[in-house]
Each structure stands twice: as structure tokens, then as C-alpha cells.
Design an enzyme around this catalytic site. Structure first.
Site, PDB file in Angstrom:
ATOM      1  N   PRO A  75      -1.483  -4.743   7.163  1.00  0.00           N
ATOM      2  CA  PRO A  75      -2.382  -4.727   6.529  1.00  0.00           C
ATOM      3  C   PRO A  75      -2.668  -2.733   6.460  1.00  0.00           C
ATOM      4  O   PRO A  75      -2.233  -2.352   7.452  1.00  0.00           O
ATOM      5  CB  PRO A  75      -3.892  -4.912   6.928  1.00  0.00           C
ATOM      6  CG  PRO A  75      -3.258  -5.414   8.422  1.00  0.00           C
ATOM      7  CD  PRO A  75      -1.684  -5.904   7.676  1.00  0.00           C
ATOM      8  N   CYS A 123      -7.090  22.431 -14.004  1.00  0.00           N
ATOM      9  CA  CYS A 123      -6.596  22.771 -15.352  1.00  0.00           C
ATOM     10  C   CYS A 123      -6.683  21.409 -15.763  1.00  0.00           C
ATOM     11  O   CYS A 123      -5.328  21.504 -17.166  1.00  0.00           O
ATOM     12  CB  CYS A 123      -5.738  24.190 -16.125  1.00  0.00           C
ATOM     13  SG  CYS A 123      -6.396  25.344 -14.615  1.00  0.00           S
TER      14      CYS A 123
HETATM   15  N1  LLP Z   1       2.807  -4.469   1.712  1.00  0.00           N
HETATM   16  C1  LLP Z   1       3.706  -3.777   0.717  1.00  0.00           C
HETATM   17  C2  LLP Z   1       4.592  -4.208   0.514  1.00  0.00           C
HETATM   18  C3  LLP Z   1       3.002  -2.694   0.074  1.00  0.00           C
HETATM   19  O1  LLP Z   1       3.203  -2.892  -1.586  1.00  0.00           O
HETATM   20  C4  LLP Z   1       1.837  -2.250   0.319  1.00  0.00           C
HETATM   21  C5  LLP Z   1       1.062  -1.822  -0.827  1.00  0.00           C
HETATM   22  C6  LLP Z   1       0.683  -2.627   1.529  1.00  0.00           C
HETATM   23  C7  LLP Z   1       1.540  -3.999   2.214  1.00  0.00           C
HETATM   24  C8  LLP Z   1      -0.508  -2.244   1.744  1.00  0.00           C
HETATM   25  O2  LLP Z   1      -1.044  -3.088   0.751  1.00  0.00           O
HETATM   26  P1  LLP Z   1      -2.686  -2.823   1.319  1.00  0.00           P
HETATM   27  O3  LLP Z   1      -3.367  -3.617   2.283  1.00  0.00           O
HETATM   28  O4  LLP Z   1      -2.979  -1.475   1.650  1.00  0.00           O
HETATM   29  O5  LLP Z   1      -3.746  -2.985  -0.059  1.00  0.00           O
HETATM   30  N2  LLP Z   1      -1.946   3.076  -3.842  1.00  0.00           N
HETATM   31  C9  LLP Z   1      -3.235   2.805  -4.505  1.00  0.00           C
HETATM   32  C10 LLP Z   1      -2.433   1.462  -3.717  1.00  0.00           C
HETATM   33  C11 LLP Z   1      -0.718   1.386  -3.881  1.00  0.00           C
HETATM   34  C12 LLP Z   1      -0.708   0.031  -2.730  1.00  0.00           C
HETATM   35  C13 LLP Z   1       1.553  -0.155  -2.735  1.00  0.00           C
HETATM   36  N3  LLP Z   1       1.074  -1.112  -2.279  1.00  0.00           N
HETATM   37  C14 LLP Z   1      -4.350   2.974  -4.407  1.00  0.00           C
HETATM   38  O6  LLP Z   1      -4.560   3.706  -3.743  1.00  0.00           O
HETATM   39  O7  LLP Z   1      -5.087   1.926  -4.702  1.00  0.00           O
END
Ligand code: LLP
Length: 423
Positions: free
Chosen positions: A276, A346
């Protein structure tokens, strides 16, 4: 639940008025709440109490050493996707045996460094990566515990840029090809098949896609075991969504997620690993900005603030909604105005919110962009030669700058003039 609340008319981070931090640090700044980080970690971990679980906080969401260490001290491991993140996790004191290495493009030196440190697991995303890891591990006389990241071809029903479990996405190995690749892995030197990994996307607000993916994974584990593989671990990735619209958003509570996990894969008796990120850090951080101008256009009013898309790119990149709260509490009878809240960069894409209704704001007023603890500071850049936003951590009534704002001198010193321009 988070610890950013109004007290005596001023928004506080835990017991610290944000006005105090702004006076000392200047704006914009990111502000993280220790109590919120700890609460989110505990809520998630406690939902799996009594099962063999390894929670590996996904460092990409917020990789400040202070954030990683806060979670590591509670027992969290780390999900990392680069040597840089691995170095951060180690520097924050996460033991290697609680670290898992994810990512589609791991390079030879990164794999070697991770093998040297003795991490818990490599989540392998392709056959060429498997071959490379085997070669490096056997040359080093090591054995890499691996899971294949399986692509279950399930639609996570989230924003397209953060969907990762569909067949057309670059991630993982098709669940149809996985049995063959497991057979290959079992035959390779330096590789120990340990588990199965899946991660279908981020900001999931419905449990159904998870359930579909995990059910597919559960039958795959049975199939792999029947083929003689000793599958003892399941890494179910991250992805659990958070409320971005206050009480109007109700993503599944971790307890419901945990119940679904136990229902779908509990019978397999595997160690359950999770990655997470957002769920832990997202609502534990805010971005505090200052109003520069209030500008009345032909058909709308703009609040021009000192934070911009380089500091928080989520609104323009993912059409993301972030609540925006005045640091001075709005009185119930105060008039409201509708604003587009935009930065100084910008580009027309430089906005935080459009058509947002707020109390009237004037230059010098502070606003808090909520739910900015995950994928905020880590995605910041210095576009328009704007210094990276400083990060502040609050713990009760204390606060500390955990990454200072770089000076312009430091920024300019990064560049070098070639000889032919200086002679
Ligand atoms: N594990 C893997 C292999 C991942 O690619 C990710 C997120 C996570 C865990 C963690 O996921 P979470 O629990 O945070 O949903 N920049 C984007 C989100 C990109 C997520 C990339 N991978 C945003 O701001 O929404």
C-alpha cells in the site's frame, strides 16, 4: 480519518497551526502528519492481525526518509522500484528481509545491489528480467527469491494512467503465459520460486476488480502447486483507494478489503504481502499555498496561488480532485465565490481546481490542498526554475523541516558551462 482539523478558527496539523509553519518555512510547503501516517499503517496492518502478513509500504508514494522511518518503526517493510528507493529504504532502517523489489525495467546494477543487500523478494515482470536475475545471482553465488508479477487482465476501473492489470498494459506476465514462465524459473540457477505477485492499479474504489484478480491468482497458485512449485507467498500489491472528497467519497474500508482477501486467498496458507502507498500516505499530507492575486476575468474569477503543477501534478495529469480548504476557517454565514485555482506556471494545464466554491480569498491568504501526501512531493519538478517545495513533518505539537527548500544558488550550481562558452 486524518489529523488536519480546525481549532480556534485555524487549520492545524495535529496540534500545530499551519500559520506557524508558514511563518517559519514560507509557502508553498508540504506538511505531513505523523499521527495520520501511523494510524493508516495500523488500520491496514491490524485488519490482517493473526495472519502471516508482510506490509511493504510502497515508497514511491512518498519517499522522504522521515516518512519511511515513521512507518518502518511500526514494523512496515518497503516496496521499492529502483536502486534509489532501495537506498532510501535501507537508510531509513528498513531491514532487507522486509523489502520487495517491483518494477518492469530493473537494471543489472540494481539487481546486483539488491542481491548484495539480501532483500526478501524480487517481483519479476518479464522473461528477460528473469534470465538476467538468474545470471547475476548465480555469478554472485546467491539465490534470489522471486514471485512472477502476473497480469490477470482485469480492469481496475480507475484512471487509465494508473491502470496496470489489463492485457494491454506493460506490467507483469500474462496469466496465460505464467505457468510456462514458472517452469522456466524453476529450472534456472540462482532463482528460487517463492510466490505470485499481482497489482492491478491504483486508487481503486471498488473491491470487485481486486476480488476478480485475487480469485484468478488463487486458482493459479493451485495449478502451480500441482505442477510441483512450492508457492509460499502471495504479494497482492497496493491500490486501495482513499477519499479525496471528504465524506462524499467512501472507498472500501481496509477491514472489508481484508475480509475479501481472506475469502479469496486465505485458504492457500501463504504469507500475504501488500504494497500500500496512497492508502497510507495520501491523506497524511497536505500542500499549503499562498494566494498571490485574486483576478476577475470576463466569465470567471481566478485565484492565482504560489503552488503550481510542478509542485503537485495530479490535477492536470490525472484530472484528480483535491479538496482545497482555507487555512482560516470560513464562518457559516460568510459569502462564497467560485474560483479557478491556478498556479504561476506558463501553461493552461497549471491548475489545482476549476469552478471551486470558497469563501472570498485575498492576497496573503493561505489555502490547504488536501490529500497530497501520496504522489505529491515525489512527482514534483523544478519546471520554470521553481525550487522544490520543502517538506515538513508534524508530530503532536512539534514540527520539523524534513526537506528544506533549495536556494537558487544551489539550483544554479547544478548546471555547468562547457569550455567553449567560458573561454
Ligand atoms: N505496487 C506497485 C507495483 C505499484 O506500481 C504501485 C503504484 C503500488 C504498489 C502502490 O499503489 P497504491 O497503494 O499507492 O495505489 N502517481 C499516480 C499513482 C501511480 C501509482 C503507481 N504504482 C497518482 O498520483 O495517482
Amino acid at each position: 480519518m486524518h489529523h488536519f482539523q480546525y481549532k480556534d478558527g485555524t487549520l492545524h496539523a495535529e496540534d500545530v497551526p499551519l500559520t506557524d509553519i508558514a511563518a517559519e518555512v514560507g509557502t508553498p510547503f508540504y506538511c505531513y502528519s505523523t499521527a495520520t501516517l501511523e494510524r493508516h499503517y495500523r488500520v491496514f496492518a491490524e485488519a490482517f492481525e493473526g495472519t502471516d502478513t508482510l506490509v511493504c509500504y510502497s515508497v514511491k508514494a512518498n519517499s522522504n526518509l522521515a516518512v519511511i522511518k515513521t512507518l518502518g518503526d511500526l514494523g512496515s517493510g518497503a516496496d521499492i522500484v529502483s536502486e534509489g528507493e532501495l537506498r532510501r529504504a535501507l537508510a531509513a532502517g528498513i531491514p532487507p528481509e522486509r523489502i520487495v523489489f517491483s518494477g518492469v525495467g530493473k537494471q543489472a546494477q540494481e539487481l546486483a545491489f539488491a542481491l548484495e543487500t539480501g532483500i526478501h523478494q524480487f517481483n519479476v515482470e518479464s522473461e528477460p528480467e528473469l534470465e538476467l536475475l538468474s545470471q547475476i545471482a548465480s555469478n554472485m553465488g546467491k539465490e534470489a527469491a522471486i514471485a512472477l508479477r502476473v497480469n490477470p487482465d482485469v480492469d481496475a476501473k480507475t484512471h487509465e494512467k494508473i491502470t496496470t492489470g489489463k492485457a494491454e498494459n506493460k506490467f507483469g506476465i500474462s496469466w496465460l503465459q505464467a505457468p510456462r514462465v514458472y517452469a522456466r524459473a524453476a529450472a534456472l540457477p540462482g532463482i528460487k520460486v517463492a510466490g505470485v505477485d499481482v497489482h492491478i492499479g491504483s486508487q481503486l474504489t471498488d473491491l470487485a476488480p481486486f476480488e476478480e484478480a485475487f480469485t484468478r491468482v488463487a486458482s493459479m497458485v493451485e495449478e502451480l502447486r500441482a505442477a510441483g512449485h512450492d508457492i509460499t507467498r502471495l504479494d497482492l500489491g497496493g491500490g486501495l483507494g482513499i477519499p479525496y472528497r471528504g465524506t462524499n467519497d467512501v472507498p472500501p474500508p481496509p477491514a472489508d478489503y481484508a475480509a475479501m482477501v481472506k475469502r479469496t486467498v486465505g485458504h492457500l496458507g501463504c504469507q500475504l504481502m501488500f504494497e500500500p502507498g496512497r492508502m497510507i500516505a495520501g491523506n497524511a499530507g497536505i500542500l499549503v499555498v499562498n494566494v498571490i492575486f485574486e483576478k476577475h476575468g470576463e466569465d470567471r474569477s481566478f485565484l492565482i496561488i504560489d503552488g503550481a503543477m510542478n509542485d503537485l501534478i495530479r490535477p492536470t495529469l490525472y484530472d484528480a480532485y483535491h479538496d482545497i480548504q482555507p487555512v482560516t476557517e470560513t464562518a457559516p454565514d460568510e459569502a462564497r465565490l467560485t474560483y479557478d485555482i491556478v498556479g504561476p506556471i506558463c501553461e493552461t494545464g497549471d491548475f489545482f481546481a476549476k469552478g471551486r466554491t470558497l469563501s472570498a480569498q485575498k492576497p496573503g491568504d493561505l489555502l490547504a490542498v488536501m490529500s497530497a501526501g501520496a504522489y505529491g512531493a515525489v512527482q514534483a519538478s523544478t519546471y520554470n526554475t521553481r525550487p522544490l517545495v520543502p517538506e515538513v513533518m508534524v508530530n503532536g505539537s512539534q514540527f520539523t523541516v524534513i526537506r528544506p527548500r533549495p536556494s537558487y544558488d544551489v539550483m544554479l550550481e547544478q548546471d555547468r558551462l562547457p569550455d567553449w562558452l567560458t573561454n
